[in-house]
Design an enzyme around this catalytic site. Structure first.
Site, PDB file in Angstrom:
ATOM      1  N   HIS A 264     -44.427  18.145  -3.393  1.00 11.07           N
ATOM      2  CA  HIS A 264     -44.126  17.126  -4.407  1.00 11.07           C
ATOM      3  C   HIS A 264     -42.865  16.373  -3.994  1.00 11.07           C
ATOM      4  O   HIS A 264     -41.822  16.978  -3.724  1.00 11.07           O
ATOM      5  CB  HIS A 264     -43.919  17.807  -5.763  1.00 11.07           C
ATOM      6  CG  HIS A 264     -43.682  16.852  -6.881  1.00 11.07           C
ATOM      7  ND1 HIS A 264     -44.692  16.171  -7.513  1.00 11.07           N
ATOM      8  CD2 HIS A 264     -42.527  16.460  -7.486  1.00 11.07           C
ATOM      9  CE1 HIS A 264     -44.185  15.408  -8.472  1.00 11.07           C
ATOM     10  NE2 HIS A 264     -42.869  15.556  -8.470  1.00 11.07           N
TER      11      HIS A 264
ATOM     12  N   HIS B 135     -44.167  11.177  -6.623  1.00 10.27           N
ATOM     13  CA  HIS B 135     -43.912  10.837  -8.029  1.00 10.27           C
ATOM     14  C   HIS B 135     -42.905   9.695  -8.028  1.00 10.27           C
ATOM     15  O   HIS B 135     -41.730   9.894  -7.739  1.00 10.27           O
ATOM     16  CB  HIS B 135     -43.374  12.097  -8.740  1.00 10.27           C
ATOM     17  CG  HIS B 135     -42.915  11.859 -10.138  1.00 10.27           C
ATOM     18  ND1 HIS B 135     -42.107  12.755 -10.806  1.00 10.27           N
ATOM     19  CD2 HIS B 135     -43.153  10.848 -11.013  1.00 10.27           C
ATOM     20  CE1 HIS B 135     -41.865  12.301 -12.019  1.00 10.27           C
ATOM     21  NE2 HIS B 135     -42.476  11.133 -12.166  1.00 10.27           N
TER      22      HIS B 135
ATOM     23  N   GLY C 161     -35.303  12.570 -13.468  1.00  4.93           N
ATOM     24  CA  GLY C 161     -34.057  12.178 -12.805  1.00  4.93           C
ATOM     25  C   GLY C 161     -33.366  13.311 -12.066  1.00  4.93           C
ATOM     26  O   GLY C 161     -32.792  13.090 -11.012  1.00  4.93           O
TER      27      GLY C 161
HETATM   28  O1  LIG Z   1     -39.154  15.006 -11.171  1.00  4.14           O
HETATM   29  C1  LIG Z   1     -38.354  15.880 -11.342  1.00  4.14           C
HETATM   30  C2  LIG Z   1     -37.047  15.579 -11.974  1.00  4.14           C
HETATM   31  O2  LIG Z   1     -37.059  14.233 -12.277  1.00  4.14           O
HETATM   32  C3  LIG Z   1     -38.726  17.250 -10.954  1.00  4.14           C
HETATM   33  O3  LIG Z   1     -39.667  17.267  -9.882  1.00  4.14           O
HETATM   34  C4  LIG Z   1     -37.688  18.242 -10.709  1.00  4.14           C
HETATM   35  O4  LIG Z   1     -37.296  18.195  -9.367  1.00  4.14           O
HETATM   36  C5  LIG Z   1     -38.183  19.612 -11.016  1.00  4.14           C
HETATM   37  O5  LIG Z   1     -37.164  20.477 -10.746  1.00  4.14           O
HETATM   38  P1  LIG Z   1     -36.980  21.853 -11.476  1.00  4.14           P
HETATM   39  O6  LIG Z   1     -36.852  21.587 -12.944  1.00  4.14           O
HETATM   40  O7  LIG Z   1     -38.201  22.652 -11.170  1.00  4.14           O
HETATM   41  O8  LIG Z   1     -35.747  22.375 -10.852  1.00  4.14           O
END
Ligand SMILES: O=C(CO)[C@@H](O)[C@H](O)COP(=O)(O)O
Length: 285
Positions: A66, A99, A175
């Site tokens: 991702h 994303h 974010g």
């Molecule tokens: O898109 C996002 C944040 O905007 C996510 O993809 C976060 O990177 C997920 O991170 P964790 O909450 O799993 O640390």
């Protein structure tokens, strides 16, 4: 007697219809048949070692990678864009799931496709031309998803669901990684799963041992996870998340859950199915 037979027939028809819709129900619990897949979010990785970190999570059982693309405008953070993804693409055949947390997603369709992105997910809040953008992404041969911020009602995506490969329900404010899971977003996941049993539903933000059961029971099958995977035993944690979706989302029995890819090695010592107790003792975020 005849009414009894007719009754039997109508129950049978009802069952067939229900099964055809991709949902089964055992003891009142609703299950779906969309496969579980875990996508580590490299936002939590050591970015100076993006290639090594990506290859490592692949080896440890990740189903896809991702990639959080942020423009410092749609969200208050900056990450990377197509040039970095193009560099990563040279080293991996993994499914790259981008994303787009950007204000002008249409601007990046061509570059992302050329960089080797497999799945392009944009925010419904970022464009008035959702249907056109879905068509443009598909025309470039990428899978397409629409993401919703926590404050956006789930109804906004309904008109497009039949044309989408996935809907991404953000379970944190987009974010930043490392935030707390927003359990109130599960009503959106449940409603989507009820209406679209064959849809892939992705959740992203705060997923870990203590939150995965709730997301899996709601019907999410694509699990994006950053901090929890990268800050612990990757193989064990990826497998725990996957087994939770299989168990609580697909209704699989413990003996049918996917075994850990490196089961028995030091990387994955003792994963034997997910239970509430196992999950609770599986280490924190
Ligand atoms: O898109 C996002 C944040 O905007 C996510 O993809 C976060 O990177 C997920 O991170 P964790 O909450 O799993 O640390």
């Amino acid at each position: 007697m005849r009414r009894g037979f007719a009754g039997y027939l109508s129950w049978r028809a009802l069952f067939i219809l229900y099964a055809a819709a991709g949902i089964t129900s055992i003891m009142g619990e609703r299950f779906h048949s969309r496969p579980a897949a875990i996508g580590p979010s490299v936002l939590a990785a050591d970015m100076s070692r993006l290639m090594e970190e990506s290859l490592d999570v692949e080896r440890q059982g990740a189903d896809y990678i991702h990639l959080d693309v942020m423009d410092g405008h749609f969200v208050p953070n900056l990450t990377f864009g197509a040039p970095v993804i193009k560099g990563l693409r040279k080293h991996t055949k993994a499914l790259l799931d981008a994303h787009l947390m950007v204000s002008h997603p249409a601007q990046w369709v061509d570059d992302m496709a050329a960089a080797g992105v497999d799945r392009f997910t944009f925010h419904v809040e970022a464009t008035d031309k959702v249907a056109e953008l879905i068509a443009a992404v598909k025309a470039k041969g990428m899978g397409v998803g629409v993401a919703l911020k926590p404050a956006t009602p789930v109804e906004e995506v309904f008109p497009y669901c039949d044309d989408l490969d996935l809907v991404l329900i953000m379970t944190v404010e987009p974010g930043f990684g490392g935030q707390s899971f927003m359990a109130d977003q599960m009503s959106k996941v449940k409603e989507l799963r009820r209406r679209y049993p064959g849809l892939d539903i992705e959740v992203d933000g705060g997923l870990a041992d203590k939150t995965i059961e709730e997301a899996a029971r709601a019907g999410a099958n694509l699990i994006v996870c950053g901090s929890y995977i990268f800050k612990g035993n990757k193989a064990e944690r990826i497998n725990l998340l996957k087994q939770a979706v299989e168990k609580y989302g697909n209704g699989k029995k413990d003996e049918d859950l996917t075994p850990c890819v490196v089961l028995g090695s030091e990387h994955c010592p003792a994963v034997a199915g997910v239970t509430g107790a196992d999950a609770a003792s599986g280490g924190g975020r």
